[in-house]
Enzyme design. Structure first.
Site, PDB file in Angstrom:
ATOM      1  CB  SER A 119      11.476  -3.732   4.373  1.00  0.00           C
ATOM      2  OG  SER A 119      11.284  -4.537   5.498  1.00  0.00           O
ATOM      3  CG  HIS A 120       7.449  -5.491   4.746  1.00  0.00           C
ATOM      4  ND1 HIS A 120       8.199  -4.518   5.363  1.00  0.00           N
ATOM      5  CD2 HIS A 120       6.229  -4.965   4.557  1.00  0.00           C
ATOM      6  CE1 HIS A 120       7.454  -3.443   5.554  1.00  0.00           C
ATOM      7  NE2 HIS A 120       6.250  -3.688   5.063  1.00  0.00           N
ATOM      8  CG  ASP A 283      11.747  -8.462   6.476  1.00  0.00           C
ATOM      9  OD1 ASP A 283      12.795  -8.910   6.972  1.00  0.00           O
ATOM     10  OD2 ASP A 283      11.490  -7.245   6.418  1.00  0.00           O
ATOM     11  CG  ASP A 285      14.983  -5.521   5.421  1.00  0.00           C
ATOM     12  OD1 ASP A 285      13.931  -6.161   5.599  1.00  0.00           O
ATOM     13  OD2 ASP A 285      15.237  -4.473   6.030  1.00  0.00           O
ATOM     14  CG  ASP A 287      14.136  -5.620   9.161  1.00  0.00           C
ATOM     15  OD1 ASP A 287      13.358  -6.310   8.481  1.00  0.00           O
ATOM     16  OD2 ASP A 287      14.188  -4.372   9.087  1.00  0.00           O
ATOM     17  NE  ARG A 288       8.537  -6.093   8.654  1.00  0.00           N
ATOM     18  CZ  ARG A 288       7.341  -5.591   8.444  1.00  0.00           C
ATOM     19  NH1 ARG A 288       6.311  -6.402   8.286  1.00  0.00           N
ATOM     20  NH2 ARG A 288       7.153  -4.296   8.366  1.00  0.00           N
ATOM     21  CE  LYS A 382      11.480  -4.655  11.417  1.00  0.00           C
ATOM     22  NZ  LYS A 382      11.317  -3.205  11.259  1.00  0.00           N
TER      23      LYS A 382
END
Ligand code: VG1
Ligand code: CO
Length: 549
Positions: A119-120, A283, A285, A287-288, A382
């Site tokens: 992710s982030h 981010d 991946d 999703d943010r 998300k």
């Protein structure tokens, strides 16, 4: 092309695998850890043993393009073939954002998906790698499934894999590996098709082409190819719209976390410059999302509330919202909107998996977290670009600037001053002792003065799922004041270096009060008192947090 010569191997393991934590829907560790022999394989084997429907099932696989992505896809495909999966669907170059993966799982009625991303967190050899497992509804694996994976992993003695020449194919097409089909799809168009069923692309396109310049920063991560196709090819924006558009194995050294600290270049463009009317970033991946207007930053909690308040701008939600949900640390701004709309607002623990049951049961349409995450019932994750499109649709409909939309929202609903302070990479012992000390103090806090108010209650948040009745305990320490203000303390579950302490502050001011203050100033009494009470700067030896949102 896969070689036609292959054999099935059973690899014996010398030691059990104990790194998978119960209750977490994936595994996130340093890239180097994942390079250790049989490390990734052990976790994947545990997944294949626990996931329902493996025999004859369809599995989605892809990732955010960070170092290790293609190697992992290759291993997962070969292990899937050895476990009797009927078809693996992966994407060109192995690039697949988390929300797009959620969509592919649902669209193809897959048994689940494996998303390769931390992710982030930064990527590359010195960064992190991760494996996220999503279930057949498209959302992060449930706690019962991850607990089962954990129990398999502890007793693992061997894993199964197909031995064949390594696969280097990443262009679209279908291939066979043993009796399994490998389907390599474009991946991006499927996602954009879904977006077109929700938003009015023509309206957004004509708006951004006419004197409403936008900029998007993909931070050299997964959303680059999606954003280019979306903003340039579909919406007709200029090619300079998308910055850092090519996914790089180490994200070009960037930290793909869209906040004011790690996406500073973009923030400066909007907060200090006047080239653009709107800016956004996602981010690693995808999703943010972070939303910026000219001279203004939209706090993610406000963003969720504004999306909910303006749902009727979006064709996909024109029938209304069934309800909304937010994670516990997210501000109550959306609660006020829900009340106004006459719909339910649910408060869940941190983490997207807790929205899954509510979405599946059609109890909510929109949901979000303060950590730059917003989404809806269109997938079970998300969704960063979805949030950007939602904002553009509101702006194109209202023909107002981002700062006007924000201000008008506060003038109607009041303002929830909000901030999160992160203390990153602190020694685990320091974080744990600080946390348990505060936990032990909770019962004695009631009635004491804090931030100039009286403490009405202090507790450790727990949650009972309204759909399946499952109970989740110990989700964060809360100090709740008599005017609705809050100070919260949590330990992060996603960091990989030492511990990360998150402290959250919220204070409500009515629409006729002072809604123009700087949040750090408005929240100062709470910030000061939590530092005194929990001895944060003293114990962490940090005079300021690593990241302030
Ligand atoms: C953080 C956020 C949380 C989010 C999680 C996963 O968790 O606070 O809201 O759901 O990351 O996001 P924590 O435990 O570090 O606070 V992501 O973009 O990894 O899917
Ligand atoms: Co993410």
């Amino acid at each position: 092309m896969f070689s036609t010569e292959f054999s099935q191997l059973v690899v014996k393991l010398n030691q059990p695998f104990t790194d998978q934590k119960p209750g977490t829907s994936g595994l996130r560790k340093s890239t180097l850890k994942f390079e250790e022999p049989n490390y990734l394989e052990s976790f994947i084997e545990s997944i294949f043993r626990a996931l329902p429907g493996v025999q004859g099932g369809v599995l989605i696989v892809g990732g955010d393009g960070r170092y290790g992505n293609k190697r992992a896809i290759d291993i997962i495909i070969r292990m899937a073939a050895a476990h009797g999966i009927q078809k693996v669907i992966t994407t060109v170059d192995g690039i697949l954002s988390t929300p797009a993966a959620s969509n592919l799982i649902r669209k193809n009625k897959a048994i689940g998906g494996i998303i390769l991303s931390a992710s982030h967190n930064p990527g590359g050899l010195e960064g992190d790698f991760g494996v996220k497992l999503n279930g057949s509804n498209g959302g992060p694996a449930s706690e019962s499934l991850t607990d089962e994976i954990y129990s398999y992993s502890k007793n693992l003695k061997e894993y199964k894999i197909i031995k064949c020449q390594s696969n280097n194919i990443y262009s679209a097409g279908q291939y066979k590996l043993a009796s399994m089909i490998v389907d390599i799809v474009d991946g991006i168009e499927d996602y954009l098709d879904l977006m077109q069923t929700i938003f009015d692309f023509d309206l957004i396109s004509s708006y951004i082409k006419n004197d409403f310049p936008i900029v998007f920063d993909a931070l050299n991560a997964v959303t680059g190819p999606y954003a280019k196709r979306l903003f340039v090819d579909h919406l007709g924006s200029t090619s300079e719209t998308v910055r850092n558009a090519i996914p790089l194995e180490d994200f070009g050294g960037l930290h793909p976390d869209p906040n004011l600290t790690y996406a500073k270049d973009l923030a400066d463009l909007l907060l200090k410059g006047n080239l653009y009317s709107f800016g956004a970033a996602c981010d690693g991946d995808g999703d943010r999302n972070m939303i910026l207007g000219r001279g203004c930053f939209v706090n993610p909690s406000d963003s969720l509330a504004i999306l909910a308040a303006n749902y009727d701008c979006v064709p996909g939600y024109s029938k209304g919202l069934s309800g909304v949900a937010r994670s516990m640390p997210t501000s109550s701004a959306v609660d006020v909107v829900a009340k106004h709309l006459g719909i339910n607002c649910f408060e869940t623990p941190t983490g997207w998996k807790f929205f899954g049951n509510l979405l599946d049961a059609n109890k909510i349409t929109l949901c979000g977290e303060e950590s730059f995450g917003t989404g809806s019932d269109h997938v079970r994750e998300k969704d960063g670009l979805w949030a950007v499109l939602f904002w553009l649709q509101i702006l194109a409909t209202k023909k107002k600037s981002v700062s006007e939309i924000l201000r008008n929202h506060w003038l109607v609903f009041g303002r929830h001053y909000y901030s999160r302070h992160d203390y990153e990479s602190i020694p685990a012992e320091v974080a744990n002792s600080l946390y348990s000390r505060l936990f032990n103090m909770l019962p004695s806090l009631k009635g004491q003065t804090f931030g100039g108010r009286s403490i009405q209650n202090a507790d450790d948040f727990s949650y009972t799922d309204p759909i399946d009745g499952s109970i989740t305990l110990k989700q964060g320490l809360r100090i709740l004041l008599d005017d609705g203000s809050r100070a919260l303390v949590r330990l992060s579950g996603t960091g990989t270096k030492g511990a990360t302490l998150r402290v959250y502050f919220e204070k409500f001011v009515k629409s006729n009060g002072d809604i123009t203050q700087d949040p750090q100033l408005a929240l100062k009494p709470l910030i000061k008192d939590i530092d005194y009470l929990a001895e944060i700067s003293k114990r962490t030896r940090m005079s300021t947090p690593s990241v302030i949102t």
